[in-house]
Scaffold this active site. Structure first.
Site, mmCIF file in Angstrom:
data_model
loop_
_atom_site.group_PDB
_atom_site.id
_atom_site.type_symbol
_atom_site.label_atom_id
_atom_site.label_comp_id
_atom_site.label_asym_id
_atom_site.label_seq_id
_atom_site.Cartn_x
_atom_site.Cartn_y
_atom_site.Cartn_z
ATOM 1 C CD GLU A 92 -4.578 9.291 -1.011
ATOM 2 O OE1 GLU A 92 -5.066 8.316 -1.605
ATOM 3 O OE2 GLU A 92 -3.419 9.282 -0.558
ATOM 4 C CB SER A 93 -1.432 15.044 0.204
ATOM 5 O OG SER A 93 -1.153 13.727 0.563
ATOM 6 C CG ASN A 126 -0.467 11.507 -2.070
ATOM 7 O OD1 ASN A 126 -0.597 12.716 -1.789
ATOM 8 N ND2 ASN A 126 0.124 10.654 -1.264
ATOM 9 C CE LYS A 155 1.366 13.499 7.584
ATOM 10 N NZ LYS A 155 1.034 14.159 6.299
ATOM 11 C CD GLU A 160 -2.798 10.436 7.171
ATOM 12 O OE1 GLU A 160 -3.263 9.604 6.375
ATOM 13 O OE2 GLU A 160 -1.842 11.189 6.899
ATOM 14 C CD GLU A 210 -0.988 7.568 -2.068
ATOM 15 O OE1 GLU A 210 -1.548 7.533 -0.963
ATOM 16 O OE2 GLU A 210 0.231 7.814 -2.220
ATOM 17 C CE LYS A 225 -2.504 7.426 3.393
ATOM 18 N NZ LYS A 225 -1.774 8.641 3.624
HETATM 19 O O1 LIG Z 1 3.322 13.567 4.509
HETATM 20 C C1 LIG Z 1 4.442 13.421 3.997
HETATM 21 O O2 LIG Z 1 5.375 14.234 4.140
HETATM 22 C C2 LIG Z 1 4.778 12.200 3.193
HETATM 23 C C3 LIG Z 1 6.053 12.034 2.696
HETATM 24 C C4 LIG Z 1 6.392 10.899 1.963
HETATM 25 C C5 LIG Z 1 5.445 9.915 1.764
HETATM 26 C C6 LIG Z 1 4.151 10.064 2.266
HETATM 27 C C7 LIG Z 1 3.822 11.184 2.971
HETATM 28 N N1 LIG Z 1 2.570 11.349 3.522
HETATM 29 C C8 LIG Z 1 1.566 10.330 3.554
HETATM 30 C C9 LIG Z 1 0.262 10.834 3.129
HETATM 31 O O3 LIG Z 1 -0.257 10.339 2.169
HETATM 32 C C10 LIG Z 1 -0.377 11.959 3.915
HETATM 33 O O4 LIG Z 1 -0.132 11.763 5.273
HETATM 34 C C11 LIG Z 1 -1.882 12.107 3.722
HETATM 35 O O5 LIG Z 1 -2.253 12.112 2.388
HETATM 36 C C12 LIG Z 1 -2.354 13.428 4.390
HETATM 37 O O6 LIG Z 1 -1.664 14.512 3.846
HETATM 38 P P1 LIG Z 1 -1.727 15.966 4.531
HETATM 39 O O7 LIG Z 1 -3.179 16.339 4.642
HETATM 40 O O8 LIG Z 1 -0.993 16.870 3.601
HETATM 41 O O9 LIG Z 1 -1.091 15.843 5.870
#
Ligand SMILES: O=C(O)c1ccccc1NCC(=O)[C@H](O)[C@H](O)COP(=O)(O)O
Length: 265
Positions: free
Chosen positions: A224-225, A194, A64, A62, A173, A124
């Protein structure tokens, strides 16, 4: 669903205003004309499948800059440089946040990242309207995200059909069992779990492990995340989860593609 304000609900309220503003500036017909001169889509699912066929992890890396939960994540933010680094590091696909108000993202970043690499790119964003799908295809997205928590069943089915008709892949998702059941009614190959609750920001990898047994083996599960370490990846792969979407862990490294290689090879 309760109507207590949460980040997701705030984002969705703002999204409605944004779409109204945008469609006054560029009509849907104008965007459809742009698509005619677009290059063909790059296969997003196909790129993931190629990695998996080689027994490798398929990483959606990503781009970001910031997030509502963490603020600015990467000060020196150059989507061209980042995309090149991710491709060199072995990413299967790119994910580019295009929401400006909450993530400091932009459509321009998606175009820059896609131009700088040969990888397919997911837009995204928080998609709630056909307009955003046409816009996604017009800016070069190969795949779009549909967040089940942001849609009712009818919207989900309709947006999914339109995205597929426009030639894009779709990542659906989910975060809980009820959302998963809705997602499984769609024929889509990609199901994203997620690990972050978009109402509370709470993140737990257990979300993936809880939902995983309910997903048939024909699907590709994307975790994800909240994936930050080699140990996180090991635990996931131990559960036969081999497709990942990672943002923050890469973005905090000076060389994001190098961090990708360290975590996944
Ligand atoms: O990233 C956030 O804080 C967030 C808050 C509210 C809605 C969506 C959010 N993020 C979008 C995503 O899905 C993430 O950017 C993506 O899955 C990557 O996650 P990470 O590896 O934890 O940065």
């Amino acid at each position: 669903m309760s109507s207590t304000p949460t980040v997701l609900r705030n984002i969705l309220e703002r999204k409605k205003e944004e779409i109204a503003e945008r469609s006054r500036t560029a009509s849907i017909q104008h965007l459809l004309n742009e698509i005619k001169v677009q290059t063909p889509v790059r296969g997003f699912v196909a790129s993931i499948e190629r990695k998996l066929a080689q027994q490798q992890a398929a990483v959606i890396a990503e781009v970001k800059k910031a997030s509502p939960s963490k603020g600015v994540i990467r000060e020196h933010f150059d989507p061209t440089e980042i995309a090149k680094s991710y491709e060199k590091g072995g990413a299967a696909c790119l994910s580019v946040l295009t929401d400006a108000d909450f993530f400091q993202g932009s459509e321009t970043y998606l175009k820059q990242a896609r131009t700088a690499s040969t990888l397919p790119v997911i837009r995204k964003d928080f998609i709630i309207d056909d307009y955003q799908l046409v816009e996604a295809r017009a800016i070069g997205a190969d795949c779009i995200l549909l967040i089940v928590a942001a849609l009712d069943k009818q919207q989900l089915v309709s947006l999914n059909n339109i995205a597929l008709e426009l030639g894009m892949d779709v990542l659906v998702e989910v975060h809980d069992r009820a959302e998963l059941d809705l997602a499984l009614d769609l024929p889509n190959k990609l199901i994203g779990i997620n690990n972050r609750n978009l109402h509370t920001f709470e993140t737990s990898l257990d979300t993936t492990f809880t939902l995983l047994p309910h997903i048939d083996s024909e699907r590709i599960v994307v975790s994800e995340s909240g994936i930050h370490s080699i140990d996180d990846v090991k635990i996931m792969r131990g559960h036969n989860v081999n497709t990942f979407l990672v943002g923050e862990a890469f973005m905090r490294d000076e060389e994001p593609g190098r961090r990708l290689m360290e975590m996944f090879n």
